[in-house]
Design an enzyme around this catalytic site. Structure first.
Site, mmCIF file in Angstrom:
data_model
loop_
_atom_site.group_PDB
_atom_site.id
_atom_site.type_symbol
_atom_site.label_atom_id
_atom_site.label_comp_id
_atom_site.label_asym_id
_atom_site.label_seq_id
_atom_site.Cartn_x
_atom_site.Cartn_y
_atom_site.Cartn_z
ATOM 1 N N GLU A 131 37.718 39.282 69.709
ATOM 2 C CA GLU A 131 37.955 38.279 68.671
ATOM 3 C C GLU A 131 39.461 38.233 68.437
ATOM 4 O O GLU A 131 40.084 39.274 68.237
ATOM 5 C CB GLU A 131 37.230 38.672 67.387
ATOM 6 C CG GLU A 131 37.359 37.662 66.252
ATOM 7 C CD GLU A 131 36.642 38.133 64.983
ATOM 8 O OE1 GLU A 131 36.151 37.283 64.229
ATOM 9 O OE2 GLU A 131 36.575 39.371 64.749
ATOM 10 N N GLU A 223 39.693 30.971 57.108
ATOM 11 C CA GLU A 223 38.772 32.049 56.761
ATOM 12 C C GLU A 223 39.012 32.466 55.321
ATOM 13 O O GLU A 223 40.153 32.512 54.856
ATOM 14 C CB GLU A 223 38.942 33.255 57.684
ATOM 15 C CG GLU A 223 38.003 34.405 57.346
ATOM 16 C CD GLU A 223 37.894 35.448 58.444
ATOM 17 O OE1 GLU A 223 37.098 36.393 58.264
ATOM 18 O OE2 GLU A 223 38.584 35.324 59.477
#
Length: 236
Positions: A131, A223
């Site tokens: 990620e 996010e």
């Protein structure tokens, strides 16, 4: 399958955080709505995770549904918006699937977090499962304070710190897995600019951090983690 209620607002309307009237449509998923109504602004409140395509761009919206009060909307082209309040954890935005190492990503917009949040180029690779984040701006928490530093480099007008961390038994594109996170964190925050992604791939490689050889999605993402805020971004 449980039927979910979604709201669709016309492109000319003020974003759905206002009192502008909207058309309510029954659908089983965000994907179904995108297919049925590709030329409208899509608004999703407290929605489950979803991926798909919209106006020529790949989109991803993930949330842990931990009491999330999150509104995600998508407009024309690469435009998307978030508003959130006292959210759990969410991440999403627009971009491409698959990603690639040589993409030059242009973006612009406004980003106003209150608490823990990132604005980043974000994506995944497989083989190995990685990620990655190229953080262009952040809220109250600097991710460089919670990961292992691997140096720094200069790209697109700023110094970036290189970091690596490991997530144990956490959600991923392949379910619950243990995987590494690669980070580039920009020291001079911004909400508009260009990310020359190849510079980050090369800097990570020089620091001993190698992305996988199978590319999954690559998006400009917002996010949030137990925070509030708003963002309206366009990626090109």
């Amino acid at each position: 399958m449980q039927i979910l209620t979604w709201a669709l607002a016309a492109l000319a309307a003020i974003p759905a955080v206002t009192a502008a009237p909207v058309e309510t449509v029954e659908a089983s998923s965000m994907d179904e709505l995108v297919e049925r109504s590709p030329n409208v602004t899509l608004v999703a409140r407290g929605t489950p995770s979803s991926t798909g395509t919209h106006n020529g761009f790949y989109y991803s919206h993930w949330t842990d549904n931990a009491g999330a009060d999150v509104t995600y909307s998508m407009g024309g082209g690469g435009q998307f918006s978030y508003t959130w309040r006292n959210s759990g954890n969410f991440v999403g935005g627009k971009g491409w699937n698959p990603g690639n190492a040589g993409r030059v990503i242009n973006y612009s917009g406004s980003y106003s977090p209150q608490g823990n949040s990132y604005l980043a180029v974000y994506g995944w690779t497989r083989n190995p499962l990685i990620e990655y984040y190229v953080v262009e701006s952040f809220g109250s928490y600097n991710p460089s304070s919670g990961a292992t530093n691997r140096g720094s480099f200069t790209s697109d007008g700023s110094t970036y710190d290189i970091l690596v961390s490991t997530r144990y038994n956490q959600p991923s594109i392949d379910g619950t897995k243990t995987f590494q996170q690669f980070w580039s964190v920009r020291r001079n925050k911004r909400a508009s600019g260009t990310v020359t992604f190849a510079n980050h791939v090369n800097a990570w490689r020089n620091a001993g951090l190698n992305l996988g050889n199978q590319w999954n999605y690559q998006i400009l993402a917002v996010e949030g983690y137990h925070s509030s805020g708003s963002a309206s971004m366009t990626v090109r």
